[in-house]
Design a protein around this motif. Structure first.
Motif, short mmCIF file in Angstrom:
data_model
loop_
_atom_site.label_atom_id
_atom_site.label_comp_id
_atom_site.label_asym_id
_atom_site.label_seq_id
_atom_site.Cartn_x
_atom_site.Cartn_y
_atom_site.Cartn_z
N LYS A 1 0.84 -1.21 0.00
CA LYS A 1 0.00 0.00 0.00
C LYS A 1 0.87 1.26 0.00
N ASN A 2 1.97 1.24 0.74
CA ASN A 2 2.90 2.37 0.73
C ASN A 2 3.40 2.65 -0.68
N TYR A 3 3.79 1.59 -1.38
CA TYR A 3 4.32 1.75 -2.73
C TYR A 3 3.26 2.33 -3.67
N GLU A 4 2.05 1.79 -3.59
CA GLU A 4 0.96 2.30 -4.44
C GLU A 4 0.69 3.77 -4.18
N GLU A 5 0.57 4.12 -2.91
CA GLU A 5 0.24 5.51 -2.56
C GLU A 5 1.36 6.48 -2.94
N LEU A 6 2.60 6.10 -2.71
CA LEU A 6 3.72 6.97 -3.08
C LEU A 6 3.81 7.13 -4.59
N LEU A 7 3.53 6.06 -5.32
CA LEU A 7 3.55 6.13 -6.78
C LEU A 7 2.46 7.06 -7.29
N LYS A 8 1.26 6.95 -6.73
CA LYS A 8 0.16 7.84 -7.12
C LYS A 8 0.48 9.29 -6.78
N ALA A 9 1.03 9.52 -5.60
CA ALA A 9 1.36 10.88 -5.19
C ALA A 9 2.47 11.47 -6.03
N TYR A 10 3.43 10.66 -6.43
CA TYR A 10 4.56 11.14 -7.22
C TYR A 10 4.12 11.49 -8.65
N TYR B 1 14.27 7.95 -4.70
CA TYR B 1 14.40 6.50 -4.60
C TYR B 1 14.65 6.07 -3.15
N LYS B 2 15.51 6.80 -2.45
CA LYS B 2 15.80 6.48 -1.05
C LYS B 2 14.55 6.68 -0.18
N TYR B 3 13.81 7.73 -0.47
CA TYR B 3 12.58 8.03 0.28
C TYR B 3 11.56 6.90 0.11
N VAL B 4 11.37 6.46 -1.12
CA VAL B 4 10.43 5.36 -1.40
C VAL B 4 10.93 4.07 -0.76
N TYR B 5 12.22 3.81 -0.86
CA TYR B 5 12.78 2.60 -0.27
C TYR B 5 12.58 2.56 1.24
N ARG B 6 12.69 3.71 1.87
CA ARG B 6 12.51 3.78 3.32
C ARG B 6 11.11 3.33 3.73
N TYR B 7 10.12 3.62 2.93
CA TYR B 7 8.74 3.24 3.25
C TYR B 7 8.33 1.87 2.72
N THR B 8 9.02 1.37 1.70
CA THR B 8 8.54 0.15 1.05
C THR B 8 9.51 -1.02 1.11
N GLU B 9 10.81 -0.75 1.20
CA GLU B 9 11.85 -1.78 1.17
C GLU B 9 11.77 -2.62 -0.10
N LYS B 10 11.28 -2.02 -1.16
CA LYS B 10 11.20 -2.70 -2.46
C LYS B 10 12.56 -2.69 -3.13
N ASP B 11 12.70 -3.52 -4.15
CA ASP B 11 13.94 -3.60 -4.91
C ASP B 11 14.19 -2.26 -5.60
N MET B 12 15.42 -1.78 -5.53
CA MET B 12 15.77 -0.47 -6.09
C MET B 12 15.56 -0.41 -7.60
N THR B 13 15.74 -1.51 -8.30
CA THR B 13 15.52 -1.48 -9.75
C THR B 13 14.04 -1.23 -10.07
N ASP B 14 13.14 -1.82 -9.27
CA ASP B 14 11.71 -1.55 -9.47
C ASP B 14 11.38 -0.10 -9.15
N ILE B 15 11.96 0.41 -8.09
CA ILE B 15 11.71 1.81 -7.71
C ILE B 15 12.22 2.74 -8.78
N GLU B 16 13.43 2.51 -9.27
CA GLU B 16 14.00 3.36 -10.32
C GLU B 16 13.17 3.31 -11.60
N ARG B 17 12.65 2.14 -11.92
CA ARG B 17 11.83 1.99 -13.11
C ARG B 17 10.49 2.76 -12.98
N ASP B 18 9.83 2.62 -11.82
CA ASP B 18 8.50 3.21 -11.64
C ASP B 18 8.53 4.70 -11.31
N PHE B 19 9.59 5.16 -10.67
CA PHE B 19 9.64 6.57 -10.25
C PHE B 19 10.59 7.40 -11.10
N SER B 20 10.78 7.05 -12.35
CA SER B 20 11.66 7.85 -13.20
C SER B 20 10.85 8.78 -14.09
#
Length: 194
Positions: free
Chosen positions: A138-147, A175-194
């Motif tokens: 849910k953290n990942y979804e919400e941060l992605l929507k907000a971003y 990326y660090k901010y999202v990782y702090r809330y989600t602990e998701k893989d950094m490659t996924d974060i970089e792909r979705d939040f670019s």
């Protein structure tokens, strides 16, 4: 441990199956009434079990954690999507507290009760894992929507968290901010939040 002989049971079932089949063919009405009676007996047994549990609960003889465990299974886990970040976090902390309590009880009691405590710990740990995974997702979804949408207002996060991700201009910091809330893989974060 007692060993149950399987071969006599299987041979009895094989020899009785033609007799049972013939009886069902000759007397379908009686068979249905027998099955209906068996169903009624099992329903009565379950109803009686529930009423005994409710009586115990009303008298205060049911342990608080057991009531909470039922509450988590019947009310909270099916509705995890409804709760906010703060509520989910408090649920997770409460479950972790129950696990610590059971561990302390296990240390203080005899080794005979260890299997019982282990079963309880596993059950509460399954609940904790489900809540923890829901928080991360849910953290990942919400941060992605907000971003991605500046007009998005979240009912899940506080405004401070949403504004925090929107105010960061450096991609690596996002990326660090999202990782702090989600602990998701950094490659996924970089792909979705670019």
């Amino acid at each position: 441990m007692v060993k149950i002989p399987i071969k006599p049971i299987v041979s009895a079932a094989k020899s009785a199956s033609p007799i049972v089949k013939d009886y069902v063919k000759k007397n379908p009405g009686k068979t249905i009434s027998i099955l209906g009676g068996a169903g009624k007996i099992s329903k009565d047994f379950l109803d009686n079990k529930e009423s005994r549990f409710e009586k115990k609960q009303n008298k205060g003889k049911v342990h608080y954690r057991k009531i909470q465990h039922l509450k988590y299974h019947n009310e909270i886990l099916p509705n995890l999507d409804v709760y906010s970040y703060i509520q989910l976090n408090s649920f997770k902390q409460e479950v972790e507290t129950y696990i610590k309590q059971i561990n302390q009880e296990e240390e203080n009691q005899l080794a005979i009760n260890k299997p019982l405590h282990t079963k309880r710990i596993k059950s509460w740990d399954q609940i904790r894992i489900q809540i923890k995974d829901k928080i991360k997702t849910k953290n990942y979804e919400e941060l992605l929507k907000a971003y991605n949408t500046t007009s998005y207002e979240s009912n899940y996060f506080d405004d401070k968290v949403i504004n925090g991700i929107r105010n960061i201009e450096n991609k690596k910091e996002v990326y660090k901010y999202v990782y702090r809330y989600t602990e998701k893989d950094m490659t996924d974060i970089e792909r979705d939040f670019s």
